[in-house]
Design an enzyme around this catalytic site. Structure first.
Site, PDB file in Angstrom:
ATOM      1  CG  ASP A 154     116.593   5.207  57.339  1.00 27.36           C
ATOM      2  OD1 ASP A 154     117.505   4.362  57.341  1.00 27.36           O
ATOM      3  OD2 ASP A 154     116.013   5.597  58.373  1.00 27.36           O
ATOM      4  CB  SER A 155     121.388   3.475  54.226  1.00 27.54           C
ATOM      5  OG  SER A 155     120.740   2.591  53.345  1.00 27.54           O
ATOM      6  CG  ASP A 188     114.682   1.712  56.788  1.00 23.61           C
ATOM      7  OD1 ASP A 188     114.324   0.921  57.693  1.00 23.61           O
ATOM      8  OD2 ASP A 188     115.868   1.931  56.508  1.00 23.61           O
ATOM      9  CE  LYS A 247     115.721  -1.684  58.248  1.00 29.37           C
ATOM     10  NZ  LYS A 247     116.209  -0.514  59.004  1.00 29.37           N
ATOM     11  CD  GLU A 290     116.614   3.336  62.816  1.00 30.40           C
ATOM     12  OE1 GLU A 290     116.929   4.102  63.747  1.00 30.40           O
ATOM     13  OE2 GLU A 290     117.128   3.395  61.680  1.00 30.40           O
ATOM     14  CD  GLU A 294     123.009  -0.374  61.622  1.00 32.61           C
ATOM     15  OE1 GLU A 294     121.795  -0.290  61.360  1.00 32.61           O
ATOM     16  OE2 GLU A 294     123.855   0.406  61.164  1.00 32.61           O
TER      17      GLU A 294
HETATM   18  O1  KIV Z   1     118.846   1.976  56.090  1.00 32.71           O
HETATM   19  C1  KIV Z   1     119.503   0.942  55.948  1.00 32.71           C
HETATM   20  O2  KIV Z   1     120.165   0.725  54.940  1.00 32.71           O
HETATM   21  C2  KIV Z   1     119.484  -0.029  57.016  1.00 32.71           C
HETATM   22  C3  KIV Z   1     120.500  -1.120  56.942  1.00 32.71           C
HETATM   23  C4  KIV Z   1     121.804  -0.607  57.375  1.00 32.71           C
HETATM   24  C5  KIV Z   1     120.084  -2.300  57.697  1.00 32.71           C
HETATM   25  O3  KIV Z   1     118.723   0.083  57.927  1.00 32.71           O
END
Ligand code: KIV
Length: 275
Positions: free
Chosen positions: A56-57, A95, A124, A126, A193
């Protein structure tokens, strides 16, 4: 029918959770990178990345937001579909965006869409001990899960910004307990992280599942970086753990290859990238 995938390239069988576990056992570092489109996905594959994350970056590096909070499930599915088209060998992780896993049923429904529509092989999410029930539910439905601890970008408005986590003893102990609880709940990978290297090392030693770090020191089982940081095309101030791999290289694929090699050879992260 199960042979089809292997036949595509029997010398480079696709990475799966068993491969990642084996890499941890054998001490081979897991080179991971984020990616958001098919063309770069093909380059990440050619460069030898083991894991590719549709993170989600993308809310920050593609959409230009200040945080990952505005990213939706539809955004991740859109980019994941594109990335899946460019990949053969790397393991594709996606994500779960902000607020898409607030209940067991919602998490299951959304993880299903990431896999069925996006082509993700692992999701993934959080969070610490508060996510144990969700992870257990997803794992109980045979969904591969990565649990993201330490700096959790979806929570920055609550936690007070992009800061190193787990510096104090109490916070470090809590993170260790959370990592074990998430592993025991069925998480197949833990991602750490922005935490002190010492804590990254301790958590990695304590878990039997692979641990991938970003700003978590040299001792995690693998590393991950945002593709645009590797290629030095992210504007503004860079986090301490970022290295510009375009230095000395004249193409994106050479830079990504250099990142993969640096992770495998343990040249990255160096002391200056660590907390
Ligand atoms: O969203 C993302 O790119 C991430 C990485 C920074 C691990 O979660």
């Amino acid at each position: 029918m199960y042979t089809q995938l292997q036949l595509r390239d029997s010398t480079r069988p696709p990475v799966n959770v068993a491969t990642l576990r084996q890499m941890k056992e054998q001490g081979e570092k897991i080179a991971s990178i984020t990616c958001y489109d098919a063309s770069y996905a093909a380059l990440c594959d050619a460069a030898g990345a083991d894991v590719v994350l549709v993170g989600d970056s993308l809310g920050m590096v593609i959409q230009g937001h200040d945080t990952t909070v505005p990213v939706t499930l539809e955004h991740i599915i859109y980019h994941c579909k594109a990335v899946a088209k460019g990949l053969f060998r790397p393991f594709l992780m996606a994500d779960m965006p902000f607020m898409t896993y607030t209940s067991r049923e919602k998490a299951l429904q959304n993880a299903m869409r990431l896999m069925q529509e996006g082509g993700a092989k692992m999701v993934k999410l959080e969070g610490g001990a508060g996510q144990v029930e969700i992870v257990e539910f997803l794992a109980g439905h045979d969904i591969a899960v990565c649990a993201h601890l330490g700096l959790r970008p979806q929570s920055v408005h609550k936690t007070g910004g992009f800061r190193v986590q787990g510096r104090e003893d109490a916070a470090a102990d809590q993170m260790k307990r959370d990592a074990v609880a998430l592993q025991n709940a069925g998480a197949d990978v833990v991602l750490l992280e922005c935490i002190p290297s010492k804590l990254g090392k301790e958590i990695t030693a304590e878990l039997h599942v692979p641990v991938i770090g970003i700003g978590a020191g040299p001792d995690t089982d693998g590393q991950i970086l945002v593709l645009y940081d590797v290629l030095d095309i992210t504007p503004g101030r860079k986090p301490r753990f970022v290295q510009n791999f375009m230095t000395g290289h004249d193409s994106p694929v050479a830079a990504i290859e250099s990142y993969v090699k640096a992770v495998k050879s343990r040249a990255y992260p160096a002391a200056e990238h660590c907390f």
